[in-house]
Design a protein around this motif. Structure first.
Motif, PDB file in Angstrom:
ATOM      1  N   GLU A 116       0.827  -1.208   0.000  1.00 22.62           N
ATOM      2  CA  GLU A 116       0.000   0.000   0.000  1.00 22.62           C
ATOM      3  C   GLU A 116       0.858   1.253   0.000  1.00 22.62           C
ATOM      4  OE1 GLU A 116      -0.249  -2.539   2.035  1.00 22.62           O
ATOM      5  OE2 GLU A 116      -2.191  -3.442   1.500  1.00 22.62           O
ATOM      6  N   SER A 117       1.916   1.237   0.787  1.00 20.10           N
ATOM      7  CA  SER A 117       2.813   2.385   0.833  1.00 20.10           C
ATOM      8  C   SER A 117       3.520   2.570  -0.504  1.00 20.10           C
ATOM      9  CB  SER A 117       3.842   2.194   1.951  1.00 20.10           C
ATOM     10  OG  SER A 117       4.778   3.246   1.960  1.00 20.10           O
ATOM     11  N   LEU A 118       3.926   1.481  -1.137  1.00 18.98           N
ATOM     12  CA  LEU A 118       4.588   1.568  -2.437  1.00 18.98           C
ATOM     13  C   LEU A 118       3.659   2.196  -3.477  1.00 18.98           C
ATOM     14  CD1 LEU A 118       6.911   0.921  -4.393  1.00 18.98           C
ATOM     15  CD2 LEU A 118       5.840  -1.327  -4.745  1.00 18.98           C
ATOM     16  N   VAL A 119       2.422   1.741  -3.542  1.00 18.35           N
ATOM     17  CA  VAL A 119       1.478   2.288  -4.510  1.00 18.35           C
ATOM     18  C   VAL A 119       1.239   3.767  -4.239  1.00 18.35           C
ATOM     19  CG1 VAL A 119      -0.910   2.190  -5.320  1.00 18.35           C
ATOM     20  CG2 VAL A 119       0.382   0.073  -4.973  1.00 18.35           C
ATOM     21  N   SER A 120       1.203   4.148  -2.968  1.00 19.57           N
ATOM     22  CA  SER A 120       1.033   5.562  -2.616  1.00 19.57           C
ATOM     23  C   SER A 120       2.220   6.389  -3.104  1.00 19.57           C
ATOM     24  CB  SER A 120       0.879   5.709  -1.099  1.00 19.57           C
ATOM     25  OG  SER A 120       0.817   7.076  -0.725  1.00 19.57           O
ATOM     26  N   ARG A 121       3.429   5.858  -2.969  1.00 21.20           N
ATOM     27  CA  ARG A 121       4.611   6.574  -3.442  1.00 21.20           C
ATOM     28  C   ARG A 121       4.613   6.697  -4.964  1.00 21.20           C
ATOM     29  NH1 ARG A 121       9.120   3.038  -1.353  1.00 21.20           N
ATOM     30  NH2 ARG A 121      10.490   4.534  -2.407  1.00 21.20           N
ATOM     31  N   VAL A 122       4.180   5.649  -5.638  1.00 18.59           N
ATOM     32  CA  VAL A 122       4.063   5.724  -7.095  1.00 18.59           C
ATOM     33  C   VAL A 122       3.071   6.816  -7.476  1.00 18.59           C
ATOM     34  CG1 VAL A 122       3.308   4.510  -9.169  1.00 18.59           C
ATOM     35  CG2 VAL A 122       4.742   3.334  -7.485  1.00 18.59           C
ATOM     36  N   ASN A 123       1.963   6.876  -6.760  1.00 23.75           N
ATOM     37  CA  ASN A 123       0.955   7.902  -7.034  1.00 23.75           C
ATOM     38  C   ASN A 123       1.545   9.306  -6.893  1.00 23.75           C
ATOM     39  OD1 ASN A 123      -1.942   8.840  -7.339  1.00 23.75           O
ATOM     40  ND2 ASN A 123      -1.459   9.676  -5.324  1.00 23.75           N
ATOM     41  N   GLN A 124       2.360   9.510  -5.879  1.00 24.61           N
ATOM     42  CA  GLN A 124       2.988  10.823  -5.683  1.00 24.61           C
ATOM     43  C   GLN A 124       3.854  11.196  -6.883  1.00 24.61           C
ATOM     44  OE1 GLN A 124       5.156  10.467  -2.026  1.00 24.61           O
ATOM     45  NE2 GLN A 124       3.331  10.518  -0.735  1.00 24.61           N
ATOM     46  N   GLN A 125       4.601  10.230  -7.402  1.00 23.10           N
ATOM     47  CA  GLN A 125       5.494  10.513  -8.526  1.00 23.10           C
ATOM     48  C   GLN A 125       4.714  10.730  -9.824  1.00 23.10           C
ATOM     49  OE1 GLN A 125       8.501  11.222  -7.922  1.00 23.10           O
ATOM     50  NE2 GLN A 125       8.461  10.516  -5.796  1.00 23.10           N
ATOM     51  N   ALA A 128       3.468  14.073  -9.781  1.00 24.27           N
ATOM     52  CA  ALA A 128       4.545  15.046  -9.969  1.00 24.27           C
ATOM     53  C   ALA A 128       5.000  15.145 -11.419  1.00 24.27           C
ATOM     54  CB  ALA A 128       5.740  14.682  -9.085  1.00 24.27           C
ATOM     55  N   GLY A 129       4.436  14.320 -12.288  1.00 23.09           N
ATOM     56  CA  GLY A 129       4.741  14.435 -13.707  1.00 23.09           C
ATOM     57  C   GLY A 129       5.506  13.284 -14.316  1.00 23.09           C
ATOM     58  N   TYR A 130       5.863  12.287 -13.525  1.00 21.89           N
ATOM     59  CA  TYR A 130       6.627  11.168 -14.066  1.00 21.89           C
ATOM     60  C   TYR A 130       5.708  10.188 -14.782  1.00 21.89           C
ATOM     61  CZ  TYR A 130      10.810  12.564 -11.513  1.00 21.89           C
ATOM     62  OH  TYR A 130      11.908  13.253 -11.064  1.00 21.89           O
ATOM     63  N   GLY A 131       6.079   9.826 -16.002  1.00 21.88           N
ATOM     64  CA  GLY A 131       5.353   8.820 -16.754  1.00 21.88           C
ATOM     65  C   GLY A 131       6.104   7.509 -16.852  1.00 21.88           C
ATOM     66  N   HIS A 132       7.278   7.460 -16.206  1.00 27.29           N
ATOM     67  CA  HIS A 132       8.128   6.270 -16.230  1.00 27.29           C
ATOM     68  C   HIS A 132       8.659   6.050 -14.821  1.00 27.29           C
ATOM     69  CE1 HIS A 132      11.568   3.641 -17.034  1.00 27.29           C
ATOM     70  NE2 HIS A 132      11.097   3.441 -18.265  1.00 27.29           N
ATOM     71  N   VAL A 133       8.453   4.842 -14.277  1.00 24.84           N
ATOM     72  CA  VAL A 133       8.870   4.522 -12.916  1.00 24.84           C
ATOM     73  C   VAL A 133       9.733   3.270 -12.940  1.00 24.84           C
ATOM     74  CG1 VAL A 133       8.088   3.779 -10.620  1.00 24.84           C
ATOM     75  CG2 VAL A 133       6.861   5.594 -11.840  1.00 24.84           C
TER      76      VAL A 133
END
Length: 334
Positions: A116-125, A128-133
């Motif tokens: 859950e925390s990982l998905v939340s961090r992905v959401n933040q990025q 913020a404009g990132y289309g590649h993780v």
């Protein structure tokens, strides 16, 4: 023709993560122009060798091009390129053949205690404009986090970085079901056969990291990947970096340029290399915290995009020398 009048070398303790070290080299010519270079995590013998021999090899010596400098050290090579291009009023990116004015960036996320925390961090990025993780994965933390992120973001471009931690490719091959674009560094550097076997199993591109053009040739021969992870700080010179780029591009490989560590200078060189025409994948200069850099403007992404400083000569950044002296653990001048 450059001629170095004075040089200074600084060993910095970087205030993040495992408090790794960075070695900075400053060259000053007879007209007062300076060039800076950086090497990451230098070996103890490197410092001793530089202190003993650098002045004798560089002070008062004429050289027409950085490749003519008789010192095999990445920090010295970068400083020579910075000085040489500043003297000519040319950006480093342009001097080595770069063509891009801006770069798409990936953001790297380390393993997280919970999905859950990982998905939340992905959401933040993503916000913020990132289309590649790029997700850092390790044995036991790979399929489940990738599945969780893919379910939350079906259209997000995903890559994974194995950190050279795997001994076999079974779990990594399972990631193919979740639309992973690139599997970076799955096995230890130099294990060409393991990389080749994994590339045969997956539709994702396997990304390999090398430290010389000759190492890349081994991977090309066995078709042990389709992406070169090009880390400029791992090479002895920027010319070697360019030759490795050229070989990968000629073979039809994609190239991702990476180099998010250090105090800012190594990142700036990474951005210059990432502007080369063969660097087709998003660059990685996002870690560690931006406020630990000694350069202005800082090197990093804004809205998932990194600017290439093509209006400034050399590396394109101003050095905060007062901060360099505050962070220096050791230094010497010759």
């Amino acid at each position: 023709m450059p001629r170095v009048r004075e040089l200074e070398v600084f060993r910095l303790v970087l205030p993040y993560g495992r408090r790794t070290e960075s070695l900075l080299v400053k060259l000053t010519d007879y007209a007062g122009m300076t060039g800076w270079g950086e090497a990451l995590a230098p070996q103890p013998k490197t410092w001793a060798q530089l202190e003993e021999s650098l002045g004798a090899q560089l002070i008062g010596v004429d050289w027409e091009h950085p490749d003519a400098v008789p010192i095999s050290d990445p920090a010295v090579d970068m400083a020579c390129w910075d000085l040489w291009t500043r003297m000519r009023g040319v950006p480093l990116a342009e001097a080595i053949g770069g063509t891009r004015t801006s770069l798409v960036a990936t953001v790297r996320l380390e393993p997280d205690p919970s999905l859950e925390s990982l998905v939340s961090r992905v959401n933040q990025q993503v916000c913020a404009g990132y289309g590649h993780v790029t997700l850092d994965v390790r044995p036991g933390w790979d399929v489940e986090p990738v599945r969780a992120v893919r379910l939350a973001y079906p259209a997000l471009t995903l890559a994974v970085d194995g950190g050279c931690a795997y001994s076999e490719g079974g779990q990594l091959a399972a990631l193919d079901s979740y639309g992973v674009e690139v599997i970076e560094r799955p096995f230890p550097i130099g294990d060409v056969y393991a990389h080749a076997a994994l590339q045969d199993q997956v539709t994702a591109s396997v990304a390999v990291e090398v430290r010389s053009p000759a190492e890349l040739d081994d991977y090309l021969t066995l078709r042990a990947g389709r992406v070169l992870l090009l880390r400029p700080t791992a090479f002895r010179s920027l010319s070697e970096v360019r030759r490795t780029h050229d070989r990968a591009a000629a073979a039809g490989w994609d190239i991702q340029c990476a180099g998010g560590q250090g105090a800012g200078l190594a990142r700036a060189a990474t951005v210059a290399v990432a502007s080369l025409p063969g660097c087709t994948l998003p660059c990685d200069v996002t870690q560690p915290p931006r406020n630990n850099q000694i350069v202005t403007p800082i090197v990093g992404a804004n809205g998932g995009v990194v600017a290439v400083p093509l209006t400034q000569a050399g590396l394109g950044h101003v050095i905060d020398e007062a901060r360099v002296h505050r962070m220096a653990k050791d230094s010497f001048r010759a």
